[in-house]
Design a protein around this motif. Structure first.
Motif, PDB file in Angstrom:
ATOM      1  N   PHE A  59       6.788  -8.807   0.149  1.00  0.00           N
ATOM      2  CA  PHE A  59       7.059 -10.227   0.433  1.00  0.00           C
ATOM      3  C   PHE A  59       6.280 -11.135  -0.510  1.00  0.00           C
ATOM      4  O   PHE A  59       6.784 -12.161  -0.934  1.00  0.00           O
ATOM      5  CB  PHE A  59       6.750 -10.545   1.900  1.00  0.00           C
ATOM      6  CG  PHE A  59       7.744  -9.899   2.824  1.00  0.00           C
ATOM      7  CD1 PHE A  59       9.093  -9.851   2.498  1.00  0.00           C
ATOM      8  CD2 PHE A  59       7.343  -9.329   4.014  1.00  0.00           C
ATOM      9  CE1 PHE A  59      10.021  -9.241   3.336  1.00  0.00           C
ATOM     10  CE2 PHE A  59       8.264  -8.717   4.866  1.00  0.00           C
ATOM     11  CZ  PHE A  59       9.600  -8.678   4.518  1.00  0.00           C
ATOM     12  N   GLU A  60       5.048 -10.732  -0.839  1.00  0.00           N
ATOM     13  CA  GLU A  60       4.265 -11.555  -1.773  1.00  0.00           C
ATOM     14  C   GLU A  60       4.938 -11.651  -3.131  1.00  0.00           C
ATOM     15  O   GLU A  60       4.683 -12.567  -3.890  1.00  0.00           O
ATOM     16  CB  GLU A  60       2.855 -10.987  -1.928  1.00  0.00           C
ATOM     17  CG  GLU A  60       2.001 -11.333  -0.723  1.00  0.00           C
ATOM     18  CD  GLU A  60       0.534 -11.036  -0.934  1.00  0.00           C
ATOM     19  OE1 GLU A  60       0.109 -10.801  -2.085  1.00  0.00           O
ATOM     20  OE2 GLU A  60      -0.182 -11.023   0.083  1.00  0.00           O
ATOM     21  N   HIS A  61       5.780 -10.659  -3.430  1.00  0.00           N
ATOM     22  CA  HIS A  61       6.465 -10.659  -4.735  1.00  0.00           C
ATOM     23  C   HIS A  61       7.954 -10.941  -4.596  1.00  0.00           C
ATOM     24  O   HIS A  61       8.720 -10.682  -5.521  1.00  0.00           O
ATOM     25  CB  HIS A  61       6.211  -9.336  -5.470  1.00  0.00           C
ATOM     26  CG  HIS A  61       4.793  -9.231  -5.941  1.00  0.00           C
ATOM     27  ND1 HIS A  61       3.767  -8.829  -5.114  1.00  0.00           N
ATOM     28  CD2 HIS A  61       4.217  -9.534  -7.123  1.00  0.00           C
ATOM     29  CE1 HIS A  61       2.629  -8.873  -5.779  1.00  0.00           C
ATOM     30  NE2 HIS A  61       2.875  -9.296  -6.999  1.00  0.00           N
TER      31      HIS A  61
ATOM     32  N   LYS B 295      -0.787  -4.039  -4.801  1.00  0.00           N
ATOM     33  CA  LYS B 295      -0.397  -5.355  -5.326  1.00  0.00           C
ATOM     34  C   LYS B 295      -0.321  -5.328  -6.850  1.00  0.00           C
ATOM     35  O   LYS B 295       0.567  -5.924  -7.453  1.00  0.00           O
ATOM     36  CB  LYS B 295      -1.429  -6.399  -4.910  1.00  0.00           C
ATOM     37  CG  LYS B 295      -0.999  -7.155  -3.681  1.00  0.00           C
ATOM     38  CD  LYS B 295      -1.899  -8.327  -3.419  1.00  0.00           C
ATOM     39  CE  LYS B 295      -1.681  -9.411  -4.482  1.00  0.00           C
ATOM     40  NZ  LYS B 295      -2.063 -10.726  -4.067  1.00  0.00           N
ATOM     41  N   LYS B 296      -1.260  -4.606  -7.448  1.00  0.00           N
ATOM     42  CA  LYS B 296      -1.285  -4.509  -8.914  1.00  0.00           C
ATOM     43  C   LYS B 296       0.005  -3.857  -9.421  1.00  0.00           C
ATOM     44  O   LYS B 296       0.572  -4.285 -10.424  1.00  0.00           O
ATOM     45  CB  LYS B 296      -2.500  -3.680  -9.358  1.00  0.00           C
ATOM     46  CG  LYS B 296      -3.305  -4.364 -10.450  1.00  0.00           C
ATOM     47  CD  LYS B 296      -4.365  -3.472 -10.994  1.00  0.00           C
ATOM     48  CE  LYS B 296      -5.717  -3.794 -10.366  1.00  0.00           C
ATOM     49  NZ  LYS B 296      -6.736  -2.781 -10.664  1.00  0.00           N
TER      50      LYS B 296
ATOM     51  N   ASP C 189      -2.453   4.815  -3.362  1.00  0.00           N
ATOM     52  CA  ASP C 189      -2.345   5.090  -1.931  1.00  0.00           C
ATOM     53  C   ASP C 189      -1.941   3.774  -1.251  1.00  0.00           C
ATOM     54  O   ASP C 189      -2.513   2.726  -1.544  1.00  0.00           O
ATOM     55  CB  ASP C 189      -3.721   5.552  -1.432  1.00  0.00           C
ATOM     56  CG  ASP C 189      -3.646   6.118  -0.035  1.00  0.00           C
ATOM     57  OD1 ASP C 189      -4.163   7.222   0.175  1.00  0.00           O
ATOM     58  OD2 ASP C 189      -3.090   5.442   0.863  1.00  0.00           O
ATOM     59  N   LEU C 190      -0.970   3.851  -0.350  1.00  0.00           N
ATOM     60  CA  LEU C 190      -0.487   2.621   0.294  1.00  0.00           C
ATOM     61  C   LEU C 190      -1.585   1.941   1.116  1.00  0.00           C
ATOM     62  O   LEU C 190      -1.479   0.760   1.440  1.00  0.00           O
ATOM     63  CB  LEU C 190       0.717   2.915   1.196  1.00  0.00           C
ATOM     64  CG  LEU C 190       1.997   3.357   0.483  1.00  0.00           C
ATOM     65  CD1 LEU C 190       3.097   3.625   1.499  1.00  0.00           C
ATOM     66  CD2 LEU C 190       2.460   2.315  -0.532  1.00  0.00           C
ATOM     67  N   LEU C 191      -2.633   2.683   1.451  1.00  0.00           N
ATOM     68  CA  LEU C 191      -3.725   2.065   2.213  1.00  0.00           C
ATOM     69  C   LEU C 191      -4.652   1.264   1.290  1.00  0.00           C
ATOM     70  O   LEU C 191      -5.515   0.531   1.767  1.00  0.00           O
ATOM     71  CB  LEU C 191      -4.501   3.132   2.991  1.00  0.00           C
ATOM     72  CG  LEU C 191      -3.674   3.800   4.106  1.00  0.00           C
ATOM     73  CD1 LEU C 191      -4.431   4.963   4.726  1.00  0.00           C
ATOM     74  CD2 LEU C 191      -3.273   2.779   5.178  1.00  0.00           C
ATOM     75  N   ASP C 192      -4.464   1.391  -0.020  1.00  0.00           N
ATOM     76  CA  ASP C 192      -5.263   0.635  -1.002  1.00  0.00           C
ATOM     77  C   ASP C 192      -4.462  -0.597  -1.424  1.00  0.00           C
ATOM     78  O   ASP C 192      -3.746  -0.588  -2.418  1.00  0.00           O
ATOM     79  CB  ASP C 192      -5.562   1.556  -2.200  1.00  0.00           C
ATOM     80  CG  ASP C 192      -6.421   0.883  -3.248  1.00  0.00           C
ATOM     81  OD1 ASP C 192      -6.675  -0.338  -3.139  1.00  0.00           O
ATOM     82  OD2 ASP C 192      -6.819   1.584  -4.197  1.00  0.00           O
TER      83      ASP C 192
END
Ligand code: UFG
Length: 325
Positions: A103-105, A57-58, A49-52
């Motif tokens: 962005f983090e990736h 990130k995983k 779920d995009l809220l998780d």
């Protein structure tokens, strides 16, 4: 690799099929709240779920993602009026989480599923991309807000994106593998076909007193396989280094609710009982795209140009889904 969020949904699953056909590697992400796991035709699937955010990130750590095509969203206009919170959370907050994980990736290529719902009641037809945006529902507002976010992020962080504003997605995979399946079903064509199949007593026409030639609403129905193709073309253009942009996706031709029902009768060869009812709140009288920009800049040309062909693919799928094919 391309991450397709909402890959188990109607337009997402058809787009994955188109991407696989072109040899792209795809990972699908979906929370399966409304999607169907069996519609995901690629091998890689993550139920997230995009809220998780940690789970999201995983997924980015696990796959070598280069581009994102973002379909995951709540999409029912009426529901968005009754319960706007789930629309702002899923469509805006979920989308922001996705951009943050990207962005983090170091991922900057993004295709966004927008909607003609951003326009509200049109001032004139057909509707070009520059038409004023006055969405009439929280659903439409989430799409408009997210388009603004994309524009700000592009300026500030180097995001490169294409937003695609769909008119009325319709039809099913011409090979019959996947199709439209919402529960409950809010959309006109599947509702009319369910009535043709005897799964509903009748179809109710929502309003017969509009200022249109036959008094019923007019919509621009665009085949889901043509929508899928537009996503592939948009991604290719981004990868060629073209600038971020926004495109209408429709045929440029409108059909009334009565025309849809008549065409369904012809395609199915069955009786379809019709009841004339009051207007559905929030429905614009007519929505027809000006798709010139997508034709010129994406080289996109819908293959399904007749309503009859579009409905025929939807009917094939419905017969198959209900074991009558
Ligand atoms: N309609 C009926 N009877 C029904 C169902 C629909 O008469 O049982 C009519 C509606 O009133 C409308 C037309 O058929 O005039 C099309 O309705 P849909 O619900 O199929 O589609 P919408 O045009 O309402 O919605 C579509 C997309 C939304 C998007 C919206 C933009 O599905 O995601 O266009 O206004 F937000």
């Amino acid at each position: 690799m391309i991450l397709v969020t909402g890959g188990a949904g109607y337009i997402g699953s058809h787009t994955i099929k188109a991407l696989l056909g072109r040899g792209y590697e795809v990972v699908a992400l979906d929370n399966l709240s409304t999607g169907h796991r069996e519609f995901v035709l690629c091998d890689e699937f993550v139920e997230v779920d995009l809220l998780d955010y940690p789970a999201l990130k995983k997924a980015f750590s696990r796959y070598p993602i280069r581009s994102v095509i973002h379909f995951a969203a709540r999409t029912a206009v009426g529901e968005s009026v009754e319960n706007p919170r789930i629309y702002y959370e899923n469509n805006v907050v979920g989308g922001l989480n996705l951009l943050r994980a990207m962005f983090e990736h170091g991922v900057t290529e993004f295709i966004f599923s927008s909607s003609a719902a951003v326009y509200g009641d049109p001032e004139s037809l057909p509707i070009p991309e520059e038409h004023p945006k006055r969405p009439k529902s929280p659903y439409g507002r989430t799409k408009q807000i997210f388009e603004e976010i994309l524009s700000d992020y592009a300026r500030a962080y180097g995001l490169r994106y294409v937003a695609l504003r769909y008119f009325n997605a319709a039809g099913s995979d011409p090979e019959g593998t996947i199709g439209e399946w919402h529960d409950p079903e809010p959309h006109l064509i599947p509702i009319v076909l369910e009535a043709a199949l005897g799964l509903r007593d009748h179809v109710e026409i929502f309003g017969t007193d509009y200022d249109t030639p036959d008094g019923t609403c007019i919509r621009d129905f665009i085949h889901v396989a043509d929508l899928a193709e537009a996503h592939v073309l948009a991604l290719e253009r981004l990868r060629e280094g073209r600038a971020s942009s926004i495109y209408n996706l429709g045929t440029g031709v409108g059909h009334s609710v009565r025309e849809v029902i008549e065409t369904c009768k012809r395609v199915t060869g069955r009786e379809i009982p019709v009841v004339e009812g009051p207007r559905r709140p929030g429905d614009p009288p007519a929505l027809v795209a000006d798709p010139t920009r997508a034709r010129q800049e994406l080289d996109w040309k819908p293959r399904f140009t007749s309503l009859e062909e579009i409905i025929a693919t939807a009917w094939e799928w419905m017969l198959r889904r209900h074991g009558r094919g």
